[in-house]
Motif scaffolding. Structure first.
Motif, PDB file in Angstrom:
ATOM      1  N   ILE A   1      29.744  15.401  66.704  1.00 16.52           N
ATOM      2  CA  ILE A   1      28.861  14.348  67.221  1.00 16.52           C
ATOM      3  C   ILE A   1      29.260  13.981  68.647  1.00 16.52           C
ATOM      4  CG2 ILE A   1      28.242  11.900  66.950  1.00 16.52           C
ATOM      5  CD1 ILE A   1      28.405  12.419  63.879  1.00 16.52           C
ATOM      6  N   ALA A   2      30.573  13.846  68.884  1.00 13.32           N
ATOM      7  CA  ALA A   2      31.041  13.512  70.234  1.00 13.32           C
ATOM      8  C   ALA A   2      30.615  14.603  71.226  1.00 13.32           C
ATOM      9  CB  ALA A   2      32.559  13.340  70.236  1.00 13.32           C
ATOM     10  N   THR A   3      30.755  15.854  70.819  1.00 17.23           N
ATOM     11  CA  THR A   3      30.420  16.975  71.704  1.00 17.23           C
ATOM     12  C   THR A   3      28.917  17.051  71.962  1.00 17.23           C
ATOM     13  OG1 THR A   3      32.306  18.194  70.844  1.00 17.23           O
ATOM     14  CG2 THR A   3      30.637  19.473  71.997  1.00 17.23           C
ATOM     15  N   LEU A   4      28.132  17.003  70.884  1.00 16.90           N
ATOM     16  CA  LEU A   4      26.676  17.149  71.040  1.00 16.90           C
ATOM     17  C   LEU A   4      26.073  15.986  71.827  1.00 16.90           C
ATOM     18  CD1 LEU A   4      25.772  18.479  67.492  1.00 16.90           C
ATOM     19  CD2 LEU A   4      25.356  19.688  69.642  1.00 16.90           C
ATOM     20  N   SER A   5      26.616  14.789  71.634  1.00 13.95           N
ATOM     21  CA  SER A   5      26.014  13.606  72.273  1.00 13.95           C
ATOM     22  C   SER A   5      26.456  13.442  73.724  1.00 13.95           C
ATOM     23  CB  SER A   5      26.373  12.337  71.484  1.00 13.95           C
ATOM     24  OG  SER A   5      27.740  12.017  71.645  1.00 13.95           O
ATOM     25  N   ARG A   6      27.339  14.296  74.183  1.00 12.18           N
ATOM     26  CA  ARG A   6      27.823  14.190  75.555  1.00 12.18           C
ATOM     27  C   ARG A   6      26.700  14.568  76.516  1.00 12.18           C
ATOM     28  NH1 ARG A   6      32.373  17.117  78.652  1.00 12.18           N
ATOM     29  NH2 ARG A   6      32.995  15.436  80.057  1.00 12.18           N
ATOM     30  N   GLY A   7      26.134  13.547  77.148  1.00  9.80           N
ATOM     31  CA  GLY A   7      25.053  13.779  78.107  1.00  9.80           C
ATOM     32  C   GLY A   7      23.734  14.150  77.465  1.00  9.80           C
ATOM     33  N   MET A   8      23.642  14.121  76.126  1.00  7.68           N
ATOM     34  CA  MET A   8      22.398  14.489  75.435  1.00  7.68           C
ATOM     35  C   MET A   8      22.118  13.462  74.338  1.00  7.68           C
ATOM     36  SD  MET A   8      21.458  18.073  73.465  1.00  7.68           S
ATOM     37  CE  MET A   8      22.044  17.727  71.813  1.00  7.68           C
ATOM     38  N   THR A   9      20.920  12.876  74.422  1.00  6.34           N
ATOM     39  CA  THR A   9      20.563  11.826  73.470  1.00  6.34           C
ATOM     40  C   THR A   9      20.381  12.386  72.064  1.00  6.34           C
ATOM     41  OG1 THR A   9      19.468  10.584  75.229  1.00  6.34           O
ATOM     42  CG2 THR A   9      18.844  10.030  72.969  1.00  6.34           C
ATOM     43  N   LEU A  10      21.025  11.749  71.112  1.00  9.59           N
ATOM     44  CA  LEU A  10      20.753  12.024  69.699  1.00  9.59           C
ATOM     45  C   LEU A  10      19.827  10.932  69.195  1.00  9.59           C
ATOM     46  CD1 LEU A  10      24.299  13.021  68.353  1.00  9.59           C
ATOM     47  CD2 LEU A  10      22.493  14.504  69.256  1.00  9.59           C
ATOM     48  N   GLU A  11      18.925  11.305  68.286  1.00 12.33           N
ATOM     49  CA  GLU A  11      17.900  10.366  67.828  1.00 12.33           C
ATOM     50  C   GLU A  11      17.988  10.169  66.316  1.00 12.33           C
ATOM     51  OE1 GLU A  11      14.027  11.508  70.164  1.00 12.33           O
ATOM     52  OE2 GLU A  11      15.280  13.287  69.882  1.00 12.33           O
ATOM     53  N   PRO A  12      17.429   9.051  65.825  1.00 13.97           N
ATOM     54  CA  PRO A  12      17.404   8.842  64.383  1.00 13.97           C
ATOM     55  C   PRO A  12      16.697  10.011  63.695  1.00 13.97           C
ATOM     56  CG  PRO A  12      16.661   6.862  65.531  1.00 13.97           C
ATOM     57  CD  PRO A  12      16.785   7.943  66.566  1.00 13.97           C
ATOM     58  N   GLY A  13      17.320  10.562  62.682  1.00 14.85           N
ATOM     59  CA  GLY A  13      16.718  11.685  61.955  1.00 14.85           C
ATOM     60  C   GLY A  13      17.151  13.044  62.460  1.00 14.85           C
ATOM     61  N   ASP A  14      17.867  13.091  63.570  1.00 12.14           N
ATOM     62  CA  ASP A  14      18.404  14.389  63.998  1.00 12.14           C
ATOM     63  C   ASP A  14      19.342  14.926  62.923  1.00 12.14           C
ATOM     64  OD1 ASP A  14      17.265  15.113  66.423  1.00 12.14           O
ATOM     65  OD2 ASP A  14      18.692  13.970  67.632  1.00 12.14           O
ATOM     66  N   VAL A  15      19.303  16.247  62.739  1.00  9.37           N
ATOM     67  CA  VAL A  15      20.136  16.884  61.715  1.00  9.37           C
ATOM     68  C   VAL A  15      21.125  17.832  62.397  1.00  9.37           C
ATOM     69  CG1 VAL A  15      20.150  18.439  59.714  1.00  9.37           C
ATOM     70  CG2 VAL A  15      18.358  16.705  59.931  1.00  9.37           C
ATOM     71  N   ILE A  16      22.387  17.701  62.007  1.00  9.40           N
ATOM     72  CA  ILE A  16      23.428  18.600  62.509  1.00  9.40           C
ATOM     73  C   ILE A  16      24.000  19.364  61.312  1.00  9.40           C
ATOM     74  CG2 ILE A  16      25.667  18.757  63.679  1.00  9.40           C
ATOM     75  CD1 ILE A  16      25.001  15.912  64.874  1.00  9.40           C
ATOM     76  N   ALA A  17      23.813  20.682  61.318  1.00 10.38           N
ATOM     77  CA  ALA A  17      24.375  21.526  60.252  1.00 10.38           C
ATOM     78  C   ALA A  17      25.742  22.001  60.721  1.00 10.38           C
ATOM     79  CB  ALA A  17      23.452  22.704  59.975  1.00 10.38           C
ATOM     80  N   THR A  18      26.755  21.773  59.892  1.00 11.83           N
ATOM     81  CA  THR A  18      28.138  21.834  60.370  1.00 11.83           C
ATOM     82  C   THR A  18      28.836  23.175  60.184  1.00 11.83           C
ATOM     83  OG1 THR A  18      28.785  20.886  58.243  1.00 11.83           O
ATOM     84  CG2 THR A  18      28.466  19.347  60.068  1.00 11.83           C
ATOM     85  N   GLY A  19      28.068  24.200  59.812  1.00  8.71           N
ATOM     86  CA  GLY A  19      28.670  25.525  59.672  1.00  8.71           C
ATOM     87  C   GLY A  19      28.979  25.859  58.219  1.00  8.71           C
ATOM     88  N   THR A  20      29.238  27.134  57.985  1.00 12.60           N
ATOM     89  CA  THR A  20      29.406  27.597  56.596  1.00 12.60           C
ATOM     90  C   THR A  20      30.781  28.218  56.399  1.00 12.60           C
ATOM     91  OG1 THR A  20      28.128  28.678  54.841  1.00 12.60           O
ATOM     92  CG2 THR A  20      28.566  30.012  56.795  1.00 12.60           C
ATOM     93  N   PRO A  21      31.345  28.059  55.194  1.00 12.47           N
ATOM     94  CA  PRO A  21      32.654  28.673  54.927  1.00 12.47           C
ATOM     95  C   PRO A  21      32.538  30.157  54.581  1.00 12.47           C
ATOM     96  CG  PRO A  21      31.972  27.320  53.057  1.00 12.47           C
ATOM     97  CD  PRO A  21      30.898  27.177  54.105  1.00 12.47           C
ATOM     98  N   GLU A  22      33.670  30.745  54.293  1.00 14.48           N
ATOM     99  CA  GLU A  22      33.751  32.172  53.947  1.00 14.48           C
ATOM    100  C   GLU A  22      32.954  32.488  52.675  1.00 14.48           C
ATOM    101  OE1 GLU A  22      37.387  35.329  53.168  1.00 14.48           O
ATOM    102  OE2 GLU A  22      37.546  33.286  52.432  1.00 14.48           O
ATOM    103  N   GLY A  23      32.421  33.714  52.613  1.00 12.23           N
ATOM    104  CA  GLY A  23      31.784  34.174  51.378  1.00 12.23           C
ATOM    105  C   GLY A  23      30.323  34.521  51.524  1.00 12.23           C
ATOM    106  N   VAL A  24      29.845  34.662  52.767  1.00 12.82           N
ATOM    107  CA  VAL A  24      28.436  35.039  52.942  1.00 12.82           C
ATOM    108  C   VAL A  24      28.250  36.520  52.575  1.00 12.82           C
ATOM    109  CG1 VAL A  24      27.981  33.280  54.687  1.00 12.82           C
ATOM    110  CG2 VAL A  24      28.740  35.558  55.412  1.00 12.82           C
TER     111      VAL A  24
END
Ligand code: MG
Length: 287
Positions: free
Chosen positions: A226-249
């Motif tokens: 959140i700190a990284t994405l919001s740096r200089g870029m507005t985040l809005e209500p309802g924005d979705v951040i998918a945080t990555g996937t673990p091993e096993g794909v």
């Protein structure tokens, strides 16, 4: 608190799930994004006395975010390593979050059948992910304050056409095919998840556990993202951040195991729930 969006008596409605009933918000709130944008006090006073039993509704993806779903690639070391092995590429871990997006037109709901066209890709794959829903307009959020801007959490399956992802170099196209972003089944209030880095996350295909990890293994934490994405870029209500996937794909297996017609996928995240979708391979219906 579980916030849902559902189809009820011919209309898309939103509300709060309580036991076997949905306490419905007024009809003008057809998407949770509008509910999330309210001041918390306004939201608290919003529930009407109209109620639907769970048997009468069909759950939908909880919301359509105001911008494309923001996704983080290679955010678990073991997954970064399996992808590097499969692709025969650099195994160095990212120094900064790897950010890409997924078109919001790809979003589909819990229990929806994910229809994938075999003429477009021969390498459809799954990725279980913790999705963060932003609660308010913000920018330049300090890492220490980042969880304060989270409205809640849900499950996501970052379904990916691996060959398309690779062919175009940028991942957008291979990550954005219609139906390849199952989201839900509801949004759990952030107050019920004080530590998003302490959740079990799992993917099952036809009941077989393929991915199983703790969100504590993320390279970049939810707060850091959140700190990284919001740096200089507005985040809005309802924005979705998918945080990555673990091993096993599927692509990480030897030999790779891509999705097949009739597969039943389940993303389960502790304290949130289970997101289920079946796969159907075949030509897409005309739009
Ligand atoms: Mg992903």
């Amino acid at each position: 608190m579980r916030y849902v969006r559902c189809h009820y008596r011919g209309r898309n409605r939103t509300g709060v799930l309580r036991n076997d009933a949905v306490a419905l918000y007024p009809e003008r709130f057809a998407d949770l994004t509008a509910v999330i944008a309210l001041h918390p006090v306004e939201r608290r006073d919003l529930v009407t006395d109209e109620s639907a039993s769970v048997a009468e509704v069909r759950l939908l993806a909880p919301l359509t975010p105001p911008k494309n779903v923001m996704c983080i690639g290679r955010n678990y070391a073991d997954h970064a390593a399996e992808i590097a092995r499969a692709r025969q590429t650099d195994e160095k871990l990212p120094e900064f979050p790897v950010v890409f997006t997924k078109a919001h037109t790809a979003i589909c709901g819990p229990d929806d059948v994910v229809r994938l066209d075999p003429a477009i890709s021969a390498q459809y794959d799954y990725e279980a992910e913790l999705a963060v829903v932003v609660g308010r307009r913000c920018r330049d959020v300090a890492e220490a304050d980042a969880l304060d801007v989270v409205f809640g959490y849900t499950c996501m399956n970052d379904v990916t056409a691996r060959d398309v992802q690779k062919a175009h170099q940028q991942w957008f196209k291979g990550k954005s095919l219609d139906g390849t972003c199952p989201l839900g089944p509801w949004i759990v209030d952030a107050g019920e998840i004080p530590d998003p880095q302490a959740l079990r996350i799992e993917m099952r295909v036809n009941g077989e556990r393929r991915q199983s990890a703790s969100t504590g293994k993320m390279i970049f934490s939810v707060s850091r993202l959140i700190a990284t994405l919001s740096r200089g870029m507005t985040l809005e209500p309802g924005d979705v951040i998918a945080t990555g996937t673990p091993e096993g794909v599927g692509i990480g297996m030897d030999p790779p195991r891509f999705l097949a017609d009739g597969d039943e996928l389940e993303v389960e995240i502790e304290r949130i729930g289970v997101l289920r979708n079946a796969i159907a391979l075949g030509a897409l219906a005309a739009i």
